[in-house]
Write a protein that holds these residues in place. Structure first.
Motif, PDB file in Angstrom:
ATOM      1  N   TYR A  57      46.546 -68.708  66.858  1.00 26.00           N
ATOM      2  CA  TYR A  57      46.259 -70.134  67.014  1.00 26.00           C
ATOM      3  C   TYR A  57      44.850 -70.437  66.508  1.00 26.00           C
ATOM      4  CZ  TYR A  57      50.323 -69.970  70.049  1.00 26.00           C
ATOM      5  OH  TYR A  57      51.589 -69.777  70.550  1.00 26.00           O
ATOM      6  N   THR A  58      44.772 -71.407  65.639  1.00 25.41           N
ATOM      7  CA  THR A  58      43.482 -71.903  65.183  1.00 25.41           C
ATOM      8  C   THR A  58      43.453 -73.417  65.337  1.00 25.41           C
ATOM      9  OG1 THR A  58      44.269 -72.073  62.895  1.00 25.41           O
ATOM     10  CG2 THR A  58      43.148 -70.032  63.518  1.00 25.41           C
ATOM     11  N   ASN A  59      42.250 -73.937  65.465  1.00 26.73           N
ATOM     12  CA  ASN A  59      42.087 -75.371  65.655  1.00 26.73           C
ATOM     13  C   ASN A  59      40.830 -75.808  64.912  1.00 26.73           C
ATOM     14  OD1 ASN A  59      42.612 -77.927  66.616  1.00 26.73           O
ATOM     15  ND2 ASN A  59      41.736 -77.564  68.644  1.00 26.73           N
ATOM     16  N   TYR A  60      40.886 -76.981  64.309  1.00 27.30           N
ATOM     17  CA  TYR A  60      39.763 -77.444  63.503  1.00 27.30           C
ATOM     18  C   TYR A  60      39.403 -78.877  63.845  1.00 27.30           C
ATOM     19  CZ  TYR A  60      40.825 -73.409  60.534  1.00 27.30           C
ATOM     20  OH  TYR A  60      41.057 -72.140  60.069  1.00 27.30           O
ATOM     21  N   ALA A  61      38.140 -79.186  63.699  1.00 30.09           N
ATOM     22  CA  ALA A  61      37.710 -80.573  63.769  1.00 30.09           C
ATOM     23  C   ALA A  61      38.281 -81.307  62.563  1.00 30.09           C
ATOM     24  CB  ALA A  61      36.188 -80.652  63.767  1.00 30.09           C
ATOM     25  N   ASP A  62      38.603 -82.573  62.753  1.00 32.48           N
ATOM     26  CA  ASP A  62      39.184 -83.350  61.659  1.00 32.48           C
ATOM     27  C   ASP A  62      38.266 -83.363  60.437  1.00 32.48           C
ATOM     28  OD1 ASP A  62      40.727 -85.887  63.785  1.00 32.48           O
ATOM     29  OD2 ASP A  62      41.412 -83.898  63.152  1.00 32.48           O
ATOM     30  N   SER A  63      36.974 -83.335  60.673  1.00 34.16           N
ATOM     31  CA  SER A  63      36.004 -83.442  59.580  1.00 34.16           C
ATOM     32  C   SER A  63      35.998 -82.222  58.656  1.00 34.16           C
ATOM     33  CB  SER A  63      34.604 -83.663  60.144  1.00 34.16           C
ATOM     34  OG  SER A  63      34.241 -82.596  61.003  1.00 34.16           O
ATOM     35  N   VAL A  64      36.525 -81.089  59.131  1.00 36.47           N
ATOM     36  CA  VAL A  64      36.502 -79.881  58.310  1.00 36.47           C
ATOM     37  C   VAL A  64      37.894 -79.374  57.973  1.00 36.47           C
ATOM     38  CG1 VAL A  64      34.304 -79.242  59.379  1.00 36.47           C
ATOM     39  CG2 VAL A  64      36.430 -78.217  60.224  1.00 36.47           C
ATOM     40  N   LYS A  65      38.903 -79.992  58.528  1.00 33.98           N
ATOM     41  CA  LYS A  65      40.280 -79.529  58.324  1.00 33.98           C
ATOM     42  C   LYS A  65      40.626 -79.550  56.834  1.00 33.98           C
ATOM     43  CE  LYS A  65      42.779 -80.704  61.695  1.00 33.98           C
ATOM     44  NZ  LYS A  65      43.576 -81.485  62.672  1.00 33.98           N
ATOM     45  N   GLY A  66      41.191 -78.454  56.368  1.00 35.75           N
ATOM     46  CA  GLY A  66      41.542 -78.343  54.961  1.00 35.75           C
ATOM     47  C   GLY A  66      40.432 -77.800  54.091  1.00 35.75           C
ATOM     48  N   ARG A  67      39.216 -77.749  54.624  1.00 29.27           N
ATOM     49  CA  ARG A  67      38.073 -77.229  53.857  1.00 29.27           C
ATOM     50  C   ARG A  67      37.525 -75.930  54.445  1.00 29.27           C
ATOM     51  NH1 ARG A  67      33.450 -79.931  53.740  1.00 29.27           N
ATOM     52  NH2 ARG A  67      33.751 -80.957  55.756  1.00 29.27           N
ATOM     53  N   PHE A  68      37.595 -75.786  55.756  1.00 26.22           N
ATOM     54  CA  PHE A  68      37.063 -74.612  56.437  1.00 26.22           C
ATOM     55  C   PHE A  68      38.217 -73.760  56.953  1.00 26.22           C
ATOM     56  CE2 PHE A  68      32.692 -76.450  57.952  1.00 26.22           C
ATOM     57  CZ  PHE A  68      32.442 -76.866  56.651  1.00 26.22           C
ATOM     58  N   THR A  69      37.987 -72.441  56.982  1.00 25.62           N
ATOM     59  CA  THR A  69      38.971 -71.512  57.513  1.00 25.62           C
ATOM     60  C   THR A  69      38.286 -70.524  58.450  1.00 25.62           C
ATOM     61  OG1 THR A  69      40.310 -71.654  55.494  1.00 25.62           O
ATOM     62  CG2 THR A  69      40.744 -69.810  56.983  1.00 25.62           C
ATOM     63  N   ILE A  70      38.768 -70.453  59.664  1.00 27.56           N
ATOM     64  CA  ILE A  70      38.233 -69.508  60.645  1.00 27.56           C
ATOM     65  C   ILE A  70      39.121 -68.273  60.672  1.00 27.56           C
ATOM     66  CG2 ILE A  70      39.520 -70.536  62.569  1.00 27.56           C
ATOM     67  CD1 ILE A  70      37.119 -69.923  64.371  1.00 27.56           C
ATOM     68  N   SER A  71      38.504 -67.123  60.816  1.00 27.92           N
ATOM     69  CA  SER A  71      39.266 -65.876  60.907  1.00 27.92           C
ATOM     70  C   SER A  71      38.479 -64.871  61.740  1.00 27.92           C
ATOM     71  CB  SER A  71      39.557 -65.304  59.515  1.00 27.92           C
ATOM     72  OG  SER A  71      38.360 -64.994  58.837  1.00 27.92           O
ATOM     73  N   ARG A  72      39.146 -63.799  62.115  1.00 31.38           N
ATOM     74  CA  ARG A  72      38.468 -62.779  62.914  1.00 31.38           C
ATOM     75  C   ARG A  72      39.034 -61.411  62.588  1.00 31.38           C
ATOM     76  NH1 ARG A  72      39.413 -64.345  68.949  1.00 31.38           N
ATOM     77  NH2 ARG A  72      38.537 -62.276  69.363  1.00 31.38           N
ATOM     78  N   ASP A  73      38.220 -60.401  62.822  1.00 33.02           N
ATOM     79  CA  ASP A  73      38.629 -59.010  62.650  1.00 33.02           C
ATOM     80  C   ASP A  73      38.257 -58.288  63.939  1.00 33.02           C
ATOM     81  OD1 ASP A  73      38.898 -56.297  62.033  1.00 33.02           O
ATOM     82  OD2 ASP A  73      38.283 -56.581  59.961  1.00 33.02           O
ATOM     83  N   ASN A  74      39.214 -58.128  64.809  1.00 31.66           N
ATOM     84  CA  ASN A  74      38.920 -57.523  66.115  1.00 31.66           C
ATOM     85  C   ASN A  74      38.483 -56.066  65.986  1.00 31.66           C
ATOM     86  OD1 ASN A  74      39.491 -59.895  67.470  1.00 31.66           O
ATOM     87  ND2 ASN A  74      41.632 -59.344  67.846  1.00 31.66           N
ATOM     88  N   ALA A  75      38.983 -55.385  64.987  1.00 34.68           N
ATOM     89  CA  ALA A  75      38.588 -53.986  64.795  1.00 34.68           C
ATOM     90  C   ALA A  75      37.100 -53.868  64.467  1.00 34.68           C
ATOM     91  CB  ALA A  75      39.428 -53.355  63.696  1.00 34.68           C
ATOM     92  N   LYS A  76      36.580 -54.883  63.792  1.00 34.77           N
ATOM     93  CA  LYS A  76      35.159 -54.881  63.417  1.00 34.77           C
ATOM     94  C   LYS A  76      34.317 -55.715  64.366  1.00 34.77           C
ATOM     95  CE  LYS A  76      36.001 -54.159  58.477  1.00 34.77           C
ATOM     96  NZ  LYS A  76      35.783 -54.692  57.109  1.00 34.77           N
ATOM     97  N   ASN A  77      34.983 -56.325  65.364  1.00 34.98           N
ATOM     98  CA  ASN A  77      34.260 -57.187  66.314  1.00 34.98           C
ATOM     99  C   ASN A  77      33.518 -58.307  65.594  1.00 34.98           C
ATOM    100  OD1 ASN A  77      34.724 -56.611  69.057  1.00 34.98           O
ATOM    101  ND2 ASN A  77      32.535 -56.430  69.456  1.00 34.98           N
ATOM    102  N   MET A  78      34.210 -58.956  64.678  1.00 35.59           N
ATOM    103  CA  MET A  78      33.569 -59.978  63.864  1.00 35.59           C
ATOM    104  C   MET A  78      34.461 -61.205  63.715  1.00 35.59           C
ATOM    105  SD  MET A  78      31.668 -57.977  60.747  1.00 35.59           S
ATOM    106  CE  MET A  78      30.944 -59.530  60.222  1.00 35.59           C
ATOM    107  N   MET A  79      33.815 -62.329  63.429  1.00 33.96           N
ATOM    108  CA  MET A  79      34.500 -63.578  63.154  1.00 33.96           C
ATOM    109  C   MET A  79      33.830 -64.188  61.923  1.00 33.96           C
ATOM    110  SD  MET A  79      34.945 -66.934  65.599  1.00 33.96           S
ATOM    111  CE  MET A  79      33.186 -67.194  65.785  1.00 33.96           C
TER     112      MET A  79
END
Length: 125
Positions: A57-79
Motif C-alpha cells: 500500500y502506498t499513498n501520495y499527496a495530490d500535489s505529487v501524485k504521478g510524479r513521485f514514487t515511494i519505495s522501500r527495501d526492508n533487507a537494506k533498512n532503507m526507503m
C-alpha cells in the motif's frame, strides 16, 4: 537508538528528477509503516507519501501524485523517494519518518515517532 538519515537532496532545475534515500539504523523497519513529509519556508510540515511494511500500500499527496514514487527495501533498512518533473513549489526540506505502532504508513505526522534530520530540495524555475 533509532536513527534516520536522509540523503540525495540538492539544487535542480524545474523538470529535473531527484532521488532521496532514507537509511535507518538501530531498528529493523520491516514491520512498520514509513512516510515522507516536507516543509517549505514559512509553511507547516505536510505529507508527501507513505508506504506499508510490505510495500503493498502506498499513498501520495495530490500535489505529487504521478510524479513521485515511494519505495522501500526492508533487507537494506532503507526507503527512497523518486521525484520526477520537479516544480519550484516542490522546494522544501524533506523528512523521512517511521511509525513503529502501525504497519501501514499514514498521512498524519503525529503518528510517526522517529524522524530524520531532513534533506534540502531546491527547484529553480
Amino acid at each position: 537508538q533509532v536513527q534516520l538519515v536522509e540523503s540525495g537532496g540538492g539544487l535542480v532545475q524545474a523538470g529535473d528528477s531527484l532521488r532521496l534515500s532514507c537509511a535507518v539504523s538501530g531498528r529493523t523497519i520491516s514491520n512498520y509503516g514509513m512516510g515522507w513529509f516536507r516543509q517549505a519556508p514559512g509553511k507547516e510540515r505536510e505529507f508527501v507519501a507513505s508506504i506499508s511494511w510490505s510495500s503493498s500500500y502506498t499513498n501520495y499527496a495530490d500535489s505529487v501524485k504521478g510524479r513521485f514514487t515511494i519505495s522501500r527495501d526492508n533487507a537494506k533498512n532503507m526507503m527512497t523517494l523518486q521525484m520526477t518533473s520537479l516544480k519550484p513549489e516542490d522546494t522544501a526540506v524533506y523528512y523521512c519518518a517511521v511509525d513503529t505502532s502501525r504497519s501501514i504508513g499514514t498521512r498524519w505526522s503525529r503518528n510517526y515517532n522517529y524522524w530524520g534530520q531532513g534533506a534540502q530540495v531546491t527547484v529553480s524555475s
